[in-house]
Motif scaffolding. Structure first.
Motif, PDB file in Angstrom:
ATOM      1  N   GLY A  16     119.647 -27.890  33.102  1.00  0.00           N
ATOM      2  CA  GLY A  16     118.676 -27.259  34.010  1.00  0.00           C
ATOM      3  C   GLY A  16     118.798 -25.748  33.922  1.00  0.00           C
ATOM      4  N   MET A  17     118.499 -25.062  35.007  1.00  0.00           N
ATOM      5  CA  MET A  17     118.491 -23.602  34.987  1.00  0.00           C
ATOM      6  C   MET A  17     119.876 -23.015  34.674  1.00  0.00           C
ATOM      7  SD  MET A  17     115.390 -23.183  35.366  1.00  0.00           S
ATOM      8  CE  MET A  17     115.398 -21.403  35.272  1.00  0.00           C
ATOM      9  N   VAL A  18     120.913 -23.558  35.312  1.00  0.00           N
ATOM     10  CA  VAL A  18     122.270 -23.027  35.088  1.00  0.00           C
ATOM     11  C   VAL A  18     122.753 -23.374  33.675  1.00  0.00           C
ATOM     12  CG1 VAL A  18     124.683 -23.189  35.833  1.00  0.00           C
ATOM     13  CG2 VAL A  18     122.862 -23.068  37.541  1.00  0.00           C
ATOM     14  N   ASP A  39     121.374 -34.325  28.865  1.00  0.00           N
ATOM     15  CA  ASP A  39     120.783 -34.320  30.207  1.00  0.00           C
ATOM     16  C   ASP A  39     120.236 -35.717  30.476  1.00  0.00           C
ATOM     17  OD1 ASP A  39     119.674 -31.829  32.189  1.00  0.00           O
ATOM     18  OD2 ASP A  39     118.681 -33.777  32.427  1.00  0.00           O
ATOM     19  N   ALA A  40     120.255 -36.121  31.757  1.00  0.00           N
ATOM     20  CA  ALA A  40     119.676 -37.421  32.119  1.00  0.00           C
ATOM     21  C   ALA A  40     118.197 -37.433  31.728  1.00  0.00           C
ATOM     22  CB  ALA A  40     119.838 -37.654  33.613  1.00  0.00           C
ATOM     23  N   ARG A  44     114.109 -32.936  28.445  1.00  0.00           N
ATOM     24  CA  ARG A  44     114.442 -31.563  28.848  1.00  0.00           C
ATOM     25  C   ARG A  44     115.518 -30.977  27.920  1.00  0.00           C
ATOM     26  NH1 ARG A  44     115.363 -29.345  35.014  1.00  0.00           N
ATOM     27  NH2 ARG A  44     115.469 -27.175  34.416  1.00  0.00           N
ATOM     28  N   CYS A  81     126.932 -28.941  34.346  1.00  0.00           N
ATOM     29  CA  CYS A  81     126.017 -28.276  35.299  1.00  0.00           C
ATOM     30  C   CYS A  81     125.007 -29.296  35.811  1.00  0.00           C
ATOM     31  CB  CYS A  81     125.250 -27.145  34.605  1.00  0.00           C
ATOM     32  SG  CYS A  81     126.287 -25.948  33.780  1.00  0.00           S
ATOM     33  N   ALA A  82     125.321 -30.587  35.684  1.00  0.00           N
ATOM     34  CA  ALA A  82     124.376 -31.642  36.066  1.00  0.00           C
ATOM     35  C   ALA A  82     124.411 -31.858  37.565  1.00  0.00           C
ATOM     36  CB  ALA A  82     124.744 -32.938  35.355  1.00  0.00           C
ATOM     37  N   GLY A  83     123.275 -32.122  38.131  1.00  0.00           N
ATOM     38  CA  GLY A  83     123.234 -32.465  39.548  1.00  0.00           C
ATOM     39  C   GLY A  83     122.025 -31.883  40.226  1.00  0.00           C
ATOM     40  N   ILE A  84     122.068 -31.979  41.515  1.00  0.00           N
ATOM     41  CA  ILE A  84     120.968 -31.486  42.326  1.00  0.00           C
ATOM     42  C   ILE A  84     121.284 -30.037  42.708  1.00  0.00           C
ATOM     43  CG2 ILE A  84     119.690 -31.898  44.498  1.00  0.00           C
ATOM     44  CD1 ILE A  84     119.556 -34.205  42.449  1.00  0.00           C
ATOM     45  N   ALA A 122     130.460 -26.601  37.051  1.00  0.00           N
ATOM     46  CA  ALA A 122     129.707 -25.572  37.799  1.00  0.00           C
ATOM     47  C   ALA A 122     128.946 -26.176  38.971  1.00  0.00           C
ATOM     48  CB  ALA A 122     128.722 -24.868  36.877  1.00  0.00           C
ATOM     49  N   THR A 123     128.658 -27.481  38.889  1.00  0.00           N
ATOM     50  CA  THR A 123     127.833 -28.130  39.911  1.00  0.00           C
ATOM     51  C   THR A 123     128.474 -27.999  41.297  1.00  0.00           C
ATOM     52  OG1 THR A 123     127.241 -29.736  38.216  1.00  0.00           O
ATOM     53  CG2 THR A 123     126.658 -30.305  40.482  1.00  0.00           C
ATOM     54  N   ASN A 124     127.645 -27.774  42.304  1.00  0.00           N
ATOM     55  CA  ASN A 124     128.132 -27.662  43.685  1.00  0.00           C
ATOM     56  C   ASN A 124     128.074 -28.983  44.434  1.00  0.00           C
ATOM     57  OD1 ASN A 124     128.935 -24.969  44.114  1.00  0.00           O
ATOM     58  ND2 ASN A 124     126.797 -24.318  43.944  1.00  0.00           N
ATOM     59  N   SER A 147     134.127 -23.558  38.252  1.00  0.00           N
ATOM     60  CA  SER A 147     133.782 -22.122  38.218  1.00  0.00           C
ATOM     61  C   SER A 147     134.164 -21.459  39.542  1.00  0.00           C
ATOM     62  CB  SER A 147     132.295 -21.928  37.927  1.00  0.00           C
ATOM     63  OG  SER A 147     131.530 -22.541  38.935  1.00  0.00           O
ATOM     64  N   THR A 234     119.771 -19.724  41.503  1.00  0.00           N
ATOM     65  CA  THR A 234     120.504 -18.641  40.839  1.00  0.00           C
ATOM     66  C   THR A 234     121.039 -19.196  39.524  1.00  0.00           C
ATOM     67  OG1 THR A 234     122.741 -19.120  41.635  1.00  0.00           O
ATOM     68  CG2 THR A 234     121.305 -17.913  43.137  1.00  0.00           C
TER      69      THR A 234
HETATM   70  P1  NAD Z   1     118.603 -27.942  37.909  1.00  0.00           P
HETATM   71  O1  NAD Z   1     117.987 -28.920  38.833  1.00  0.00           O
HETATM   72  O2  NAD Z   1     117.764 -26.912  37.252  1.00  0.00           O
HETATM   73  O3  NAD Z   1     119.360 -28.746  36.750  1.00  0.00           O
HETATM   74  C1  NAD Z   1     120.156 -29.858  36.979  1.00  0.00           C
HETATM   75  C2  NAD Z   1     120.068 -30.733  35.757  1.00  0.00           C
HETATM   76  O4  NAD Z   1     120.998 -31.819  35.896  1.00  0.00           O
HETATM   77  C3  NAD Z   1     118.678 -31.349  35.547  1.00  0.00           C
HETATM   78  O5  NAD Z   1     118.204 -31.021  34.251  1.00  0.00           O
HETATM   79  C4  NAD Z   1     118.933 -32.836  35.712  1.00  0.00           C
HETATM   80  O6  NAD Z   1     118.088 -33.642  34.891  1.00  0.00           O
HETATM   81  C5  NAD Z   1     120.393 -32.937  35.285  1.00  0.00           C
HETATM   82  N1  NAD Z   1     121.058 -34.166  35.719  1.00  0.00           N
HETATM   83  C6  NAD Z   1     121.001 -34.772  36.943  1.00  0.00           C
HETATM   84  N2  NAD Z   1     121.766 -35.883  36.919  1.00  0.00           N
HETATM   85  C7  NAD Z   1     122.323 -35.961  35.684  1.00  0.00           C
HETATM   86  C8  NAD Z   1     123.214 -36.870  35.067  1.00  0.00           C
HETATM   87  N3  NAD Z   1     123.693 -37.951  35.719  1.00  0.00           N
HETATM   88  N4  NAD Z   1     123.567 -36.651  33.771  1.00  0.00           N
HETATM   89  C9  NAD Z   1     123.105 -35.583  33.103  1.00  0.00           C
HETATM   90  N5  NAD Z   1     122.252 -34.687  33.634  1.00  0.00           N
HETATM   91  C10 NAD Z   1     121.874 -34.878  34.917  1.00  0.00           C
HETATM   92  O7  NAD Z   1     119.792 -27.271  38.730  1.00  0.00           O
HETATM   93  P2  NAD Z   1     120.506 -25.871  38.399  1.00  0.00           P
HETATM   94  O8  NAD Z   1     119.795 -24.779  39.076  1.00  0.00           O
HETATM   95  O9  NAD Z   1     120.743 -25.816  36.922  1.00  0.00           O
HETATM   96  O10 NAD Z   1     121.897 -26.072  39.165  1.00  0.00           O
HETATM   97  C11 NAD Z   1     122.865 -26.988  38.669  1.00  0.00           C
HETATM   98  C12 NAD Z   1     124.077 -27.002  39.594  1.00  0.00           C
HETATM   99  O11 NAD Z   1     124.766 -25.757  39.508  1.00  0.00           O
HETATM  100  C13 NAD Z   1     123.709 -27.175  41.083  1.00  0.00           C
HETATM  101  O12 NAD Z   1     124.633 -28.061  41.690  1.00  0.00           O
HETATM  102  C14 NAD Z   1     123.890 -25.785  41.641  1.00  0.00           C
HETATM  103  O13 NAD Z   1     124.172 -25.787  43.030  1.00  0.00           O
HETATM  104  C15 NAD Z   1     125.075 -25.312  40.827  1.00  0.00           C
HETATM  105  N6  NAD Z   1     125.324 -23.863  40.823  1.00  0.00           N
HETATM  106  C16 NAD Z   1     126.628 -23.491  40.886  1.00  0.00           C
HETATM  107  C17 NAD Z   1     126.961 -22.153  40.928  1.00  0.00           C
HETATM  108  C18 NAD Z   1     128.430 -21.787  41.023  1.00  0.00           C
HETATM  109  O14 NAD Z   1     128.767 -20.633  41.317  1.00  0.00           O
HETATM  110  N7  NAD Z   1     129.330 -22.726  40.772  1.00  0.00           N
HETATM  111  C19 NAD Z   1     125.948 -21.176  40.876  1.00  0.00           C
HETATM  112  C20 NAD Z   1     124.629 -21.590  40.776  1.00  0.00           C
HETATM  113  C21 NAD Z   1     124.321 -22.946  40.761  1.00  0.00           C
END
Ligand code: NAD
Length: 315
Positions: A16-18, A39-40, A44, A81-84, A122-124, A147, A234
């Protein structure tokens, strides 16, 4: 042609974005020979791979592919970085249940094919997911790190650099604790050129100003909310933070970073993962530093750990 064993291979789960921001930063640095995107949403990951590959004529050669877990067998580092993502108004801890479920699926699929890679999360909520992942990995928990407050530490250093008119790389200050509302700044150790902040005068003539430092801490803690309010997520700065962690691992640089790692008694804390300055190298977290915190900082750190412990028990 280099032998596959000598290659630096990075896996990325969640594009995703991160994840995509990290991939974009990594390809520009030339740190890895191969990057595997998973990615799931397979389309993408494929789309990101196509887009990144079209930039290869402008950077150092590397292989970027979309794949599955079987492609992670030889990976040195796997970034997750997978998740919501965090929604406006939502706290990081509210994401806990959904993302914990996702990690309980992902980590066993990694360990089934690769027991050596360092796993960077990185996922929260990053501290809780780091701890859950380390538990699933079992032995060799130093392989798993989050992270943590690496990004908030960068935010603090940037804001201090603006205040004092000094390059942020010359500002040494740490945010520690939970990556969330209970985090704290280690003001007693913060320094520029070895001079503690109360004694430092910046290039712009700016001296110590406690009210300004309080405001800087507030802006550091609220940065994610403020950015999400404006642009929904972010990702650039955390992408670069993940790059710095991955480089410290691949290049075995022993860099001090506020990553999150499972503690076992350090600062009177165990049974959870949390951020403190730690040495990061080829084997992951090599050592959590034993720093001379002030009494108030130690108490605030332990309170932050307690918050995380309560969240963990909610699971
Ligand atoms: P996003 O929604 O853009 O991307 C998440 C990706 O995860 C999607 O492409 C989705 O298809 C994928 N996904 C979901 N379930 C999956 C699975 N079981 N297997 C593989 N892929 C899967 O979200 P984002 O903006 O990229 O953020 C990702 C995470 O990073 C979030 O939890 C966000 O809170 C966290 N984050 C952490 C920090 C930090 O400082 N640690 C900073 C920013 C964001």
């Amino acid at each position: 042609m280099i032998n596959r064993r000598e290659m630096n291979i990075v896996g990325l789960i969640g594009t995703g974005m991160v994840g995509a921001s990290f991939a974009y930063a990594l390809m520009q640095r030339g740190t890895a020979n191969e990057l595997v995107l998973i990615d799931a949403d397979a389309a993408r990951a494929e789309g990101e791979v196509m887009d990144l590959n079209h930039g290869l004529p402008f950077v150092q050669p590397m292989r970027i592919i979309a794949g599955g877990y079987a492609d992670l067998t030889d990976a040195d580092v796997i970034v997750i970085c997978a998740g919501i993502g965090q929604r406006p108004g939502q706290t990081r801890l509210e994401l806990l249940k959904t993302n914990a479920g996702i990690f309980r699926q992902i980590i066993p699929q990694i360990t089934a094919v690769n027991q050596d890679a360092i796993i960077v999360i990185a996922t929260n909520p990053v501290d809780i997911l780091t701890y859950i992942s380390a538990q699933i990995v079992g032995l060799n928990q130093a392989r798993v790190l989050g992270s943590g407050t690496v990004l908030d530490t960068a935010r603090l250093r940037y804001l201090l650099s603006q205040h004092y008119g000094i390059d942020s790389r010359s500002v040494h200050a740490y945010i520690v604790g939970e990556n969330g509302d209970s985090e704290l700044a280690l003001w007693s150790l913060a320094n520029i050129a070895g001079v503690r902040l109360p004694d430092f005068v910046g290039a712009n003539g700016q001296g110590y100003d406690q009210a300004a430092l309080h405001q800087i801490f507030d802006h550091t803690c609220n940065a994610a909310y403020e950015i999400i309010k404006r642009k929904k997520a972010t990702y650039y700065a955390i992408g670069l933070g993940l790059l710095a962690i991955v480089e410290a691992i691949i290049r075995d640089t022993h860099t001090v970073m506020t990553v999150s790692s499972p503690l076992s008694g350090e600062y009177g804390v165990d049974g959870l993962a949390i951020s403190m300055p730690a040495i990061v190298g080829r084997s992951g977290v090599e050592e959590v530093l034993d720093l001379p915190l002030s009494e108030a900082e130690l108490k605030a750190f332990q309170a932050s750990a307690q918050t995380l412990k309560e969240r963990l028990s909610e699971l």
